[in-house]
Design a protein around this motif. Structure first.
Motif, PDB file in Angstrom:
ATOM      1  N   ASP A 104       0.844  -1.205   0.000  1.00 41.45           N
ATOM      2  CA  ASP A 104       0.000   0.000   0.000  1.00 41.45           C
ATOM      3  C   ASP A 104       0.873   1.246   0.000  1.00 41.45           C
ATOM      4  N   PHE A 132      -9.834   2.384  -1.200  1.00 36.97           N
ATOM      5  CA  PHE A 132      -9.623   1.043  -1.739  1.00 36.97           C
ATOM      6  C   PHE A 132      -9.362   1.181  -3.240  1.00 36.97           C
ATOM      7  N   TYR A 134      -8.825  -0.512  -6.715  1.00 39.38           N
ATOM      8  CA  TYR A 134      -8.982  -1.687  -7.559  1.00 39.38           C
ATOM      9  C   TYR A 134      -8.382  -1.389  -8.932  1.00 39.38           C
ATOM     10  N   TYR A 216      -5.274   1.633   0.056  1.00 40.73           N
ATOM     11  CA  TYR A 216      -5.260   0.178   0.219  1.00 40.73           C
ATOM     12  C   TYR A 216      -5.350  -0.451  -1.164  1.00 40.73           C
ATOM     13  N   CYS A 218      -5.793  -3.158  -3.858  1.00 38.23           N
ATOM     14  CA  CYS A 218      -6.550  -4.420  -3.922  1.00 38.23           C
ATOM     15  C   CYS A 218      -6.193  -5.256  -5.141  1.00 38.23           C
ATOM     16  N   SER A 223      -1.657 -11.052  -1.576  1.00 38.79           N
ATOM     17  CA  SER A 223      -2.215 -10.583  -0.315  1.00 38.79           C
ATOM     18  C   SER A 223      -3.134 -11.626   0.282  1.00 38.79           C
ATOM     19  N   THR A 225      -5.859 -11.162   1.602  1.00 34.27           N
ATOM     20  CA  THR A 225      -7.259 -10.862   1.293  1.00 34.27           C
ATOM     21  C   THR A 225      -7.728 -11.574   0.033  1.00 34.27           C
TER      22      THR A 225
END
Length: 334
Positions: A104, A132, A134, A216, A218, A223, A225
């Motif tokens: 990040d 966030f 993307y 953050y 994505c 990751s 996540t």
């Protein structure tokens, strides 16, 4: 290790490093280009298998004014981001600490703004919003901080109005140490939530800056996540087992029972919907069985989640599996 042992900073940046070769330059440059000067940087090499550390060394040389405030610590084995942050915390000297994930990055004035707010308000924790990022869009999430600390703690357990994410927060170092908020061995998921919930419980004052300084990212497929498997469900069970014990030890289990029960149910059903594994549905469908039907009417449950919860409650695992396959197919085509 570069930094002098005599140096004590106002703010310590805690940065675990693992498999972030494509992201580390942007991250570290955003840290070194902060408008606030009195920072120490503690990077923990969590036994990364790629060239992230080689790139870090090169970046450090490009910022000679920061070099003497950089501390690089190496783990002999991969212990996970939670333990890596704790390694950095124990080496930190700052009055406050900030956690940043190495895939990040942050705005140049994040530390300055959060530290100023912390000092003015004499706060234990300063919260900011988060972006966030993307591949095709950016979403800004705004969090809520109350003047009532019990409400803040309940919101942290609930995760509807606040985030269990350690990053995007500035935390008084002594609060973290004195809260004994150290991640249980082996917990690789929910570890931020484990720490932040305890920090919120003990904090005397939590304040907020209404800006999304933290980016953050994505798109990192390495990751955690992006990964969902049985170990994540095991960590969910461990998280709630330890949280129930924590609340009971502080005489607060009944006080927060409604919040924790709903949070358990939401976490279970959303994980099951996302993973859609027959083996996991059958093995873990029993989780929180005794309370789940009380919350079937919750406005926070989507229609598909309600159906899934009912099917799991009555052990209709095959039906649940095929229902989720159809639900995923419908969502992809919509």
């Amino acid at each position: 290790m570069y930094c002098s042992e005599k140096y004590m900073a106002k703010v310590s940046m805690l940065v675990p490093i693992y498999n972030v070769s494509d992201y580390i330059e942007r991250c570290v440059c955003s840290l070194f280009e902060q408008t606030f000067d009195d920072i120490e940087y503690i990077f923990v090499n969590d036994c990364t298998p790629d060239d992230s550390m080689v790139k870090l060394e090169k970046i450090v040389r490009r910022y000679p004014h920061r070099k003497n405030r950089v501390n690089i610590i190496t783990h002999k084995s991969n212990l996970g981001p939670g333990v890596a942050r704790e390694t950095a915390l124990l080496a930190a000297t700052g009055e406050y600490v900030c956690c940043v994930d190495s895939d990040d990055y942050i705005d140049a004035d994040m530390v300055q703004c959060l530290y100023r707010k912390a000092v003015i308000e004499q706060a234990d924790i300063v919260v900011s919003d988060r972006q966030f990022e993307y591949a095709d869009k950016i979403e800004v999430t705004n969090y809520v901080v109350s003047t009532d600390n019990e409400e803040n703690f309940a919101n942290m357990l609930d995760c509807e109005h606040n985030s269990p994410f350690l990053c995007s927060k500035m935390i008084r170092r002594t609060l973290w140490l004195e809260s004994n908020a150290f991640v249980p061995q082996g917990m690789g998921y929910c570890e931020d939530w484990f720490v932040v919930s305890r920090l919120y419980f003990y904090a005397k004052k939590i304040v907020k800056v209404n800006r999304a300084f933290y980016h953050y990212v994505c798109t990192n497929v390495h990751s955690i996540t992006f990964q969902r498997n049985e170990s994540h469900l095991s960590d969910i069970i461990l998280f709630w087992k330890t949280m129930d014990v924590f609340l009971e030890n502080h005489g607060a289990l009944e006080k927060y029972k409604k919040v924790t029960d709903l949070s358990k149910v939401l976490l279970k059903v959303r994980f099951m919907v996302e993973v859609n594994s027959y083996a996991l549905l059958k093995k873990y469908g029993f989780l929180f069985h005794d309370v789940e039907l009380k919350y079937i009417g919750s406005r926070r449950l989507r229609r598909g989640e309600k159906v899934t919860l009912i099917l799991l409650h009555f052990k209709l695992y095959v039906v649940a599996y095929w229902f989720l396959l159809l639900l995923h197919l419908k969502n992809r085509n919509s």
